[in-house]
Design a protein around this motif. Structure first.
Motif, PDB file in Angstrom:
ATOM      1  N   UNK A  13      29.228  87.557  59.415  1.00 30.98           N
ATOM      2  CA  UNK A  13      28.308  88.679  59.217  1.00 30.98           C
ATOM      3  C   UNK A  13      26.927  88.220  58.755  1.00 30.98           C
ATOM      4  N   UNK A  14      26.870  87.209  57.880  1.00 28.19           N
ATOM      5  CA  UNK A  14      25.575  86.728  57.408  1.00 28.19           C
ATOM      6  C   UNK A  14      24.760  86.146  58.559  1.00 28.19           C
ATOM      7  N   UNK A  15      25.441  85.498  59.500  1.00 22.19           N
ATOM      8  CA  UNK A  15      24.745  84.970  60.663  1.00 22.19           C
ATOM      9  C   UNK A  15      24.160  86.110  61.497  1.00 22.19           C
ATOM     10  N   UNK A  16      24.928  87.167  61.694  1.00 21.87           N
ATOM     11  CA  UNK A  16      24.446  88.313  62.456  1.00 21.87           C
ATOM     12  C   UNK A  16      23.240  88.960  61.774  1.00 21.87           C
TER      13      UNK A  16
ATOM     14  N   UNK B 128      23.675  68.916  54.072  1.00 23.08           N
ATOM     15  CA  UNK B 128      24.958  69.619  54.192  1.00 23.08           C
ATOM     16  C   UNK B 128      26.042  68.691  54.733  1.00 23.08           C
ATOM     17  N   UNK B 129      25.712  67.929  55.750  1.00 23.39           N
ATOM     18  CA  UNK B 129      26.705  67.042  56.354  1.00 23.39           C
ATOM     19  C   UNK B 129      27.061  65.862  55.448  1.00 23.39           C
ATOM     20  N   UNK B 130      26.301  65.673  54.402  1.00 23.55           N
ATOM     21  CA  UNK B 130      26.666  64.649  53.426  1.00 23.55           C
ATOM     22  C   UNK B 130      27.800  65.114  52.530  1.00 23.55           C
ATOM     23  N   UNK B 131      28.022  66.429  52.480  1.00 20.82           N
ATOM     24  CA  UNK B 131      29.061  66.997  51.621  1.00 20.82           C
ATOM     25  C   UNK B 131      30.148  67.721  52.413  1.00 20.82           C
ATOM     26  N   UNK B 132      29.879  68.045  53.670  1.00 22.08           N
ATOM     27  CA  UNK B 132      30.814  68.798  54.498  1.00 22.08           C
ATOM     28  C   UNK B 132      30.914  68.136  55.866  1.00 22.08           C
ATOM     29  N   UNK B 133      31.759  68.717  56.718  1.00 17.43           N
ATOM     30  CA  UNK B 133      31.926  68.225  58.080  1.00 17.43           C
ATOM     31  C   UNK B 133      31.691  69.370  59.061  1.00 17.43           C
ATOM     32  N   UNK B 134      31.483  69.066  60.347  1.00 19.99           N
ATOM     33  CA  UNK B 134      31.341  70.135  61.342  1.00 19.99           C
ATOM     34  C   UNK B 134      32.538  71.066  61.388  1.00 19.99           C
ATOM     35  N   UNK B 135      33.709  70.590  60.959  1.00 23.52           N
ATOM     36  CA  UNK B 135      34.905  71.437  60.955  1.00 23.52           C
ATOM     37  C   UNK B 135      34.761  72.609  59.991  1.00 23.52           C
ATOM     38  N   UNK B 136      33.981  72.441  58.937  1.00 24.80           N
ATOM     39  CA  UNK B 136      33.776  73.546  57.992  1.00 24.80           C
ATOM     40  C   UNK B 136      33.046  74.704  58.661  1.00 24.80           C
ATOM     41  N   UNK B 137      32.132  74.394  59.566  1.00 20.02           N
ATOM     42  CA  UNK B 137      31.431  75.426  60.328  1.00 20.02           C
ATOM     43  C   UNK B 137      32.331  75.984  61.421  1.00 20.02           C
ATOM     44  N   UNK B 138      32.978  75.081  62.144  1.00 16.57           N
ATOM     45  CA  UNK B 138      33.814  75.473  63.277  1.00 16.57           C
ATOM     46  C   UNK B 138      34.938  76.406  62.848  1.00 16.57           C
ATOM     47  N   UNK B 139      35.504  76.162  61.674  1.00 14.84           N
ATOM     48  CA  UNK B 139      36.641  76.966  61.212  1.00 14.84           C
ATOM     49  C   UNK B 139      36.253  78.398  60.856  1.00 14.84           C
ATOM     50  N   UNK B 140      34.950  78.668  60.662  1.00 15.97           N
ATOM     51  CA  UNK B 140      34.510  80.023  60.314  1.00 15.97           C
ATOM     52  C   UNK B 140      34.187  80.863  61.542  1.00 15.97           C
ATOM     53  N   UNK B 141      34.329  80.271  62.739  1.00 14.22           N
ATOM     54  CA  UNK B 141      34.014  80.962  63.979  1.00 14.22           C
ATOM     55  C   UNK B 141      35.286  81.248  64.765  1.00 14.22           C
ATOM     56  N   UNK B 142      35.178  82.163  65.737  1.00 10.11           N
ATOM     57  CA  UNK B 142      36.294  82.422  66.635  1.00 10.11           C
ATOM     58  C   UNK B 142      35.781  82.444  68.067  1.00 10.11           C
ATOM     59  N   UNK B 143      36.425  81.661  68.917  1.00  7.61           N
ATOM     60  CA  UNK B 143      36.057  81.595  70.326  1.00  7.61           C
ATOM     61  C   UNK B 143      37.317  81.718  71.173  1.00  7.61           C
TER      62      UNK B 143
END
Length: 232
Positions: free
Chosen positions: A76-79, A202-217
């Motif tokens: 929702x924040x992205x929208x 951000x990528x120094x503390x997280x991974x792309x999976x943290x972003x990917x897991x919040x989406x649905x495709x």
């Protein structure tokens, strides 16, 4: 797996966006159609303002349609960020802020560029997590470098679209001069740099999976627990 409550909430939101967003942009278009938009007095061609409203009315339908088709769902924040930027641009244009306030256009491009770069970052995270293990951007430096290159290209595409609208509306190409175009591209670069720096941190503390897991495709991601019809 989604809960029925979560699915129902997202479906209601998507339907509301699908109806209200294009309708609101067309309401804004009434003012340049009637010739009373402040942007006309500021120097914008009425056809340009009308075409912009129509274009964004169509664009605003994309994400809710994808959600109702059970293909893509965004946080929702992205929208809020994306649609807030749409209204910021269209309303500012019709009010004449881009011509009456010398710094408004640069600020608008910085904001728009940060939103676009965020979208590109999400797309790169999806590519990284969906690709075979041997296909990767490597370390975060590689991800950030690709982010900068791809995001900057959208600034150039946007300027070409503006040129096409000038041509389609019967005006002269690059009606606001090459200096305006270069200023826009410079502002775009600033927005990209801001997000690139934040992404590197951000990528120094997280991974792309943290972003990917919040989406649905895809349809499988929209399966609803305890319900045979996920849109009822």
């Amino acid at each position: 797996m989604m809960t029925p409550e979560q699915n129902a909430r997202e479906v209601r939101t998507a339907w509301a966006m699908l109806v209200l967003c294009p309708l609101s942009f067309m309401v804004i278009a009434i003012f340049p159609i009637l010739g009373i938009a402040p942007g006309i007095e500021a120097g914008h061609d009425p056809i340009y303002l009308i075409a912009t409203c129509i274009a964004w009315a169509l664009v605003s339908m994309l994400l809710p349609v994808l959600r109702l088709a059970r293909l893509v769902s965004m946080p929702r924040m992205f929208l809020l960020a994306v649609y807030g930027n749409m209204y910021f641009y269209v309303i500012s244009l019709n009010l004449g802020f881009y011509l009456n306030l010398s710094w408004w256009g640069d600020m608008g491009h910085v904001i728009s560029s940060t939103i676009v770069t965020m979208i590109v970052f999400i797309a790169l995270c999806v590519i990284e997590c969906s690709s075979p293990k041997h296909v990767t951007f490597g370390r975060r430096t590689g991800m950030v470098a690709m982010l900068v290159l791809v995001s900057l290209s959208f600034g150039g595409i946007w300027e070409m679209i503006e040129g096409f609208v000038d041509f389609a509306g019967g005006g002269s190409y690059m009606v606001y001069s090459a200096r305006d175009t270069m200023g826009d591209l410079t502002a775009d670069l600033l927005g990209v740099i801001i997000v690139a720096v934040l992404t590197y941190w951000y990528l120094g503390k997280h991974t792309p999976w943290d972003i990917f897991s919040s989406l649905r495709f895809g349809r499988d991601a929209f399966e609803v627990s305890g319900s045979e019809d996920s849109d009822v």
